[in-house]
Design an enzyme around this catalytic site. Sequence first.
Site, mmCIF file in Angstrom:
data_model
loop_
_atom_site.group_PDB
_atom_site.id
_atom_site.type_symbol
_atom_site.label_atom_id
_atom_site.label_comp_id
_atom_site.label_asym_id
_atom_site.label_seq_id
_atom_site.Cartn_x
_atom_site.Cartn_y
_atom_site.Cartn_z
ATOM 1 N N ASN A 12 34.122 40.643 32.258
ATOM 2 C CA ASN A 12 35.293 40.248 31.472
ATOM 3 C C ASN A 12 35.117 38.823 30.983
ATOM 4 O O ASN A 12 34.132 38.170 31.292
ATOM 5 C CB ASN A 12 36.589 40.448 32.276
ATOM 6 C CG ASN A 12 36.611 39.588 33.514
ATOM 7 O OD1 ASN A 12 36.601 38.373 33.446
ATOM 8 N ND2 ASN A 12 36.622 40.242 34.680
ATOM 9 N N LYS A 51 16.893 51.612 34.360
ATOM 10 C CA LYS A 51 17.614 51.412 33.111
ATOM 11 C C LYS A 51 17.898 52.770 32.441
ATOM 12 O O LYS A 51 16.989 53.610 32.326
ATOM 13 C CB LYS A 51 16.768 50.531 32.178
ATOM 14 C CG LYS A 51 17.481 50.165 30.912
ATOM 15 C CD LYS A 51 16.626 49.289 30.015
ATOM 16 C CE LYS A 51 17.271 49.183 28.652
ATOM 17 N NZ LYS A 51 16.401 48.551 27.678
ATOM 18 N N PRO A 69 37.876 47.168 45.767
ATOM 19 C CA PRO A 69 38.874 46.690 46.739
ATOM 20 C C PRO A 69 39.724 45.608 46.089
ATOM 21 O O PRO A 69 39.212 44.822 45.290
ATOM 22 C CB PRO A 69 38.022 46.104 47.870
ATOM 23 C CG PRO A 69 36.688 45.844 47.264
ATOM 24 C CD PRO A 69 36.505 46.836 46.149
ATOM 25 N N ASP A 70 41.002 45.588 46.404
ATOM 26 C CA ASP A 70 41.873 44.530 45.871
ATOM 27 C C ASP A 70 41.882 43.378 46.881
ATOM 28 O O ASP A 70 42.542 43.450 47.923
ATOM 29 C CB ASP A 70 43.288 45.065 45.627
ATOM 30 C CG ASP A 70 44.109 44.074 44.824
ATOM 31 O OD1 ASP A 70 44.121 42.878 45.175
ATOM 32 O OD2 ASP A 70 44.719 44.495 43.813
ATOM 33 N N ILE A 71 41.134 42.340 46.554
ATOM 34 C CA ILE A 71 40.940 41.230 47.504
ATOM 35 C C ILE A 71 42.277 40.570 47.839
ATOM 36 O O ILE A 71 42.593 40.311 49.006
ATOM 37 C CB ILE A 71 39.951 40.189 46.916
ATOM 38 C CG1 ILE A 71 38.650 40.881 46.502
ATOM 39 C CG2 ILE A 71 39.675 39.078 47.911
ATOM 40 C CD1 ILE A 71 37.726 40.025 45.660
ATOM 41 N N PHE A 127 46.915 35.546 40.622
ATOM 42 C CA PHE A 127 47.113 35.323 39.192
ATOM 43 C C PHE A 127 47.420 36.661 38.530
ATOM 44 O O PHE A 127 46.998 37.716 39.025
ATOM 45 C CB PHE A 127 45.852 34.705 38.569
ATOM 46 C CG PHE A 127 45.836 33.205 38.696
ATOM 47 C CD1 PHE A 127 45.715 32.607 39.938
ATOM 48 C CD2 PHE A 127 45.957 32.399 37.575
ATOM 49 C CE1 PHE A 127 45.720 31.230 40.073
ATOM 50 C CE2 PHE A 127 45.956 31.019 37.686
ATOM 51 C CZ PHE A 127 45.841 30.433 38.940
ATOM 52 N N LYS A 132 53.699 42.831 40.904
ATOM 53 C CA LYS A 132 52.436 42.510 41.579
ATOM 54 C C LYS A 132 52.687 41.739 42.878
ATOM 55 O O LYS A 132 52.037 41.972 43.892
ATOM 56 C CB LYS A 132 51.592 41.651 40.623
ATOM 57 C CG LYS A 132 50.123 41.907 40.731
ATOM 58 C CD LYS A 132 49.387 41.380 39.531
ATOM 59 C CE LYS A 132 49.410 42.384 38.391
ATOM 60 N NZ LYS A 132 48.618 41.957 37.246
#
Length: 416
Positions: free
Chosen positions: A214, A292, A310-312, A329, A343
Amino acid sequence: MTESSPSSPPSILLIISGGIAAYKSLELIRLLKKTGTTVRVILTKGGAQFVTPLSVSALSEHAVYTDLWSLKDESEMGHIRLSREADLIVVAPASANLIAKMVHGIADDLASTTLLASNKPIIVSPAMNPEMWTKSSTQRNIALLKEDGVHIISPTIGEMACGETGPGRMPEALEIFNVIQNFLIKEKPLSGKKALVTSGPTFEPIDPVRYIGNRSSGKQGHAIAAELERQGASVTLISGPVSLPDPAHIKTIRVETAECMKNAVLENLPADIFVGAAAVADWRIENQTAQKIKKRTGSPTLDLKLTENPDILQIISNLPNRPQLVIGFAAETHDVLNFARAKLLKKGCDWIIANQVGTDENPVFGSDRNQVTLVTHTLTEDWPVASKTTVAKMLVQKIIEELRNHEQPSCHNRSA
Ligand code: C5P
């Protein structure tokens, strides 16, 4: 995973005024320099009668400042900057004259003007003849300085250079050095606190040469880590792939994937503060290949199967030994506040720093500026558009206030 190393050098402005004890200040500079401390020195006219500017500058490795009216001194670093760039001002030796000037706000040379203009803590180590020290005028001045919040290192009793014996000797350099060290540790609001910060994007490999990533630059997370460190916290920064250099004096662990970021975070607990500023990829490629992937004739599409990472933030928020303050954030393209509030509850963190991304006014990713909203369980606060460094400073001030309001022993004293 790669690591860079920590430890922060403080900065001291040492004012040497007139007194035979000035020779001890040369040793003090040497001791401070050995710990990596930046030492800048103002030498008064009287001080320069006892030690030379040359020996002071050779030991401090900086120019020596002597004259309020010197164009060179003022252009190099004016009296305001001299005090602003120091964490602490130490006056050693402090003559009866300079002490009297400090008490009455007299500013007639560089040392006294800098002291008057200072907004930093001050340590004064008086040194003078016993008669001068015990004189009621000096004792009155010392009492007033203490009232003004100046820290006084009491002179010791002994034989003076003038042959008389009594109180008024400046302690040895090592003793002053120890007072400075203790003072610096106590002085910073986050001293003794441990902070973990994640920053930057994560890259999730598709094959050995491609990845899903990203646009996070890491600028905001890195700025927060730097500000936490500046305020005295011991910081570990866990950074995804960014083009920023590792911040000076901060232990930085570089990772690529969300899984590695999670492991690095867990390995570096316990902490008092967790700031999850990283833009962690929500998914990784399940059918990642060891070789590849080649284009296949007759097959214009490629199926990638994604699986949740995993959601840290959620993991950290729900640990039994979770940090006292867990901050996440939320970068959203729409409905920012509702998503941020949801959230906060879903992940179980304490605060969310929310911002809208992708608008012309607030592109956020890669930009140097940011407009955020602080969302806690009790308040929502819009902050003005500001540089990412300013946002970091504002956030860290909030953190300091929050920890002060809920004073707890540091994580170092808690069992993990
Ligand atoms: O759910 P969302 O990705 O919008 O949440 C953003 C917040 O959660 C950020 O603080 C981010 O660092 C954190 N996060 C995380 N692990 C993930 C995804 C997001 O820690 N897998």
